[in-house]
Design a protein around this motif. Structure first.
Motif, PDB file in Angstrom:
ATOM      1  N   PHE A  35    -107.203  39.856 -14.124  1.00  0.00           N
ATOM      2  CA  PHE A  35    -106.862  41.281 -14.090  1.00  0.00           C
ATOM      3  C   PHE A  35    -105.351  41.473 -14.059  1.00  0.00           C
ATOM      4  O   PHE A  35    -104.798  42.311 -14.785  1.00  0.00           O
ATOM      5  N   SER A  36    -104.684  40.686 -13.243  1.00  0.00           N
ATOM      6  CA  SER A  36    -103.232  40.762 -13.143  1.00  0.00           C
ATOM      7  C   SER A  36    -102.578  40.400 -14.473  1.00  0.00           C
ATOM      8  O   SER A  36    -101.590  41.018 -14.879  1.00  0.00           O
ATOM      9  N   GLY A  37    -103.134  39.400 -15.164  1.00  0.00           N
ATOM     10  CA  GLY A  37    -102.604  39.009 -16.458  1.00  0.00           C
ATOM     11  C   GLY A  37    -102.753  40.108 -17.501  1.00  0.00           C
ATOM     12  O   GLY A  37    -101.841  40.335 -18.309  1.00  0.00           O
ATOM     13  N   VAL A  42    -100.174  44.495 -20.656  1.00  0.00           N
ATOM     14  CA  VAL A  42    -100.031  45.912 -20.999  1.00  0.00           C
ATOM     15  C   VAL A  42     -98.634  46.405 -20.622  1.00  0.00           C
ATOM     16  O   VAL A  42     -97.962  47.101 -21.400  1.00  0.00           O
ATOM     17  N   SER A  43     -98.175  46.030 -19.434  1.00  0.00           N
ATOM     18  CA  SER A  43     -96.849  46.426 -18.970  1.00  0.00           C
ATOM     19  C   SER A  43     -95.764  45.869 -19.882  1.00  0.00           C
ATOM     20  O   SER A  43     -94.786  46.557 -20.206  1.00  0.00           O
ATOM     21  N   GLN A  44     -95.959  44.629 -20.316  1.00  0.00           N
ATOM     22  CA  GLN A  44     -94.979  43.988 -21.201  1.00  0.00           C
ATOM     23  C   GLN A  44     -94.965  44.637 -22.579  1.00  0.00           C
ATOM     24  O   GLN A  44     -93.902  44.893 -23.148  1.00  0.00           O
ATOM     25  N   GLN A  45     -96.149  44.931 -23.106  1.00  0.00           N
ATOM     26  CA  GLN A  45     -96.244  45.542 -24.427  1.00  0.00           C
ATOM     27  C   GLN A  45     -95.691  46.967 -24.439  1.00  0.00           C
ATOM     28  O   GLN A  45     -95.092  47.404 -25.419  1.00  0.00           O
ATOM     29  N   MET A  46     -95.888  47.679 -23.345  1.00  0.00           N
ATOM     30  CA  MET A  46     -95.388  49.056 -23.250  1.00  0.00           C
ATOM     31  C   MET A  46     -93.907  49.097 -22.857  1.00  0.00           C
ATOM     32  O   MET A  46     -93.314  50.175 -22.816  1.00  0.00           O
ATOM     33  N   LEU A  83    -103.637  45.501  -5.326  1.00  0.00           N
ATOM     34  CA  LEU A  83    -102.463  44.672  -5.025  1.00  0.00           C
ATOM     35  C   LEU A  83    -102.114  43.763  -6.197  1.00  0.00           C
ATOM     36  O   LEU A  83    -100.961  43.715  -6.644  1.00  0.00           O
ATOM     37  N   THR A  84    -103.112  43.038  -6.702  1.00  0.00           N
ATOM     38  CA  THR A  84    -102.838  42.094  -7.787  1.00  0.00           C
ATOM     39  C   THR A  84    -102.510  42.820  -9.090  1.00  0.00           C
ATOM     40  O   THR A  84    -101.726  42.313  -9.901  1.00  0.00           O
ATOM     41  N   GLY A  85    -103.081  43.999  -9.284  1.00  0.00           N
ATOM     42  CA  GLY A  85    -102.725  44.790 -10.455  1.00  0.00           C
ATOM     43  C   GLY A  85    -101.285  45.267 -10.375  1.00  0.00           C
ATOM     44  O   GLY A  85    -100.550  45.251 -11.378  1.00  0.00           O
ATOM     45  N   PHE A  86    -100.853  45.682  -9.199  1.00  0.00           N
ATOM     46  CA  PHE A  86     -99.475  46.119  -9.005  1.00  0.00           C
ATOM     47  C   PHE A  86     -98.507  44.969  -9.268  1.00  0.00           C
ATOM     48  O   PHE A  86     -97.472  45.148  -9.915  1.00  0.00           O
ATOM     49  N   MET A  87     -98.847  43.779  -8.782  1.00  0.00           N
ATOM     50  CA  MET A  87     -97.995  42.621  -9.016  1.00  0.00           C
ATOM     51  C   MET A  87     -97.971  42.255 -10.502  1.00  0.00           C
ATOM     52  O   MET A  87     -96.953  41.801 -11.022  1.00  0.00           O
ATOM     53  N   GLY A  88     -99.094  42.465 -11.181  1.00  0.00           N
ATOM     54  CA  GLY A  88     -99.119  42.240 -12.616  1.00  0.00           C
ATOM     55  C   GLY A  88     -98.203  43.201 -13.348  1.00  0.00           C
ATOM     56  O   GLY A  88     -97.507  42.824 -14.301  1.00  0.00           O
ATOM     57  N   TYR A  89     -98.182  44.448 -12.885  1.00  0.00           N
ATOM     58  CA  TYR A  89     -97.288  45.450 -13.478  1.00  0.00           C
ATOM     59  C   TYR A  89     -95.828  45.034 -13.327  1.00  0.00           C
ATOM     60  O   TYR A  89     -95.032  45.163 -14.265  1.00  0.00           O
ATOM     61  N   LEU A  91     -94.744  42.097 -13.191  1.00  0.00           N
ATOM     62  CA  LEU A  91     -94.508  40.886 -13.978  1.00  0.00           C
ATOM     63  C   LEU A  91     -94.153  41.204 -15.432  1.00  0.00           C
ATOM     64  O   LEU A  91     -93.391  40.457 -16.066  1.00  0.00           O
ATOM     65  N   GLY A  92     -94.695  42.316 -15.967  1.00  0.00           N
ATOM     66  CA  GLY A  92     -94.443  42.677 -17.358  1.00  0.00           C
ATOM     67  C   GLY A  92     -92.967  42.774 -17.712  1.00  0.00           C
ATOM     68  O   GLY A  92     -92.503  42.124 -18.674  1.00  0.00           O
ATOM     69  N   PRO A  93     -92.162  43.571 -16.983  1.00  0.00           N
ATOM     70  CA  PRO A  93     -90.730  43.651 -17.285  1.00  0.00           C
ATOM     71  C   PRO A  93     -89.999  42.321 -17.132  1.00  0.00           C
ATOM     72  O   PRO A  93     -89.039  42.053 -17.856  1.00  0.00           O
ATOM     73  N   ILE A  94     -90.458  41.485 -16.202  1.00  0.00           N
ATOM     74  CA  ILE A  94     -89.843  40.170 -16.019  1.00  0.00           C
ATOM     75  C   ILE A  94     -90.080  39.312 -17.260  1.00  0.00           C
ATOM     76  O   ILE A  94     -89.171  38.620 -17.751  1.00  0.00           O
TER      77      ILE A  94
END
Length: 222
Positions: A35-37, A42-46, A83-89, A91-94
């Motif tokens: 889920f985090s991945g 999605v965060s990275q693509q957007m 929590l893990t979804g927020f951490m995934g978000y 991670l996208g910009p990183i």
């Protein structure tokens, strides 16, 4: 004879509980990592921006303590994914930052492969040897405060090599937590699979980010 039978029955019950916690922990960990991945992708693509540091701290610790409070109810599962979804978000910009480097894709793939190798290697070691890693609790506590002080120092002072040292410290710290948490499960110290899951998830996240920074710094020197 009755005492012996009672001891055997108790051992069998305890072993079933340990097996259940392990099964639930690794099952939930796999789901949260997936889920985090997805959220990170999605965060990275957007191309979402990295949130303010205070938003990150409030979001992480708020959701962490909420999960700890709800760990014995079904709501704990929901807060775990939050929590893990927020951490995934975050991670996208990183990931976008490293993809902007000439060798960014190689840095990310190397960090991912090394993270998987370290996690599975350490977990397999504890699960097969069944060694008691409770002696690491002192190191983990001391390491937390040392790393906290180092991170704060990096915010105010420009010290050469400090960021690399912090990243290396987090690799050791996260590895110790993986060893300790896995040992706690199999030796009965941890009976809540939600808390075990978020502990392992945060360790894997920190391990991946730290390896990203190490490989990124090493790659930039080439």
């Amino acid at each position: 004879m009755q005492e012996r039978n009672y001891a055997l029955n108790h051992a069998q019950v305890e072993q079933r509980e340990v097996s259940g916690v392990l099964r639930n922990t690794y099952g939930l960990l796999a789901l949260t990592l997936a889920f985090s991945g997805i959220v990170a992708y999605v965060s990275q693509q957007m191309r979402l921006p990295y949130p303010n540091i205070f938003v990150v701290l409030i979001g992480f610790y708020g959701l962490f303590f909420l999960t700890a409070k709800l760990r014995n109810s079904g709501w704990g599962l929901l807060s775990t994914f939050a929590l893990t979804g927020f951490m995934g978000y975050t991670l996208g910009p990183i990931l976008n930052h490293y993809l902007g480097m000439a060798n960014g894709a190689e840095v990310i793939s190397s960090a991912f492969a090394m993270t998987a190798l370290v996690f599975f290697g350490l977990s397999a070691y504890v699960l097969t040897t069944r060694k008691d890693m409770s002696f690491l609790s002192g190191f983990i506590t001391a390491g937390f405060f040392v790393l906290l002080a180092a991170v704060l120092a990096s915010l105010f002072f420009q010290i050469s090599g400090l960021q690399l040292a912090i990243s290396a410290g987090f690799v050791l710290f996260s590895s110790a937590v993986i060893l300790y948490q896995t040992s706690e499960i199999i030796h009965g110290g941890e009976r809540n699979y939600i808390m075990a899951t978020i502990s392992l998830y945060v360790s894997i996240y920190n391990l991946f980010i730290s390896l990203l920074q190490i490989f990124g710094i090493m790659g930039s020197d080439d």
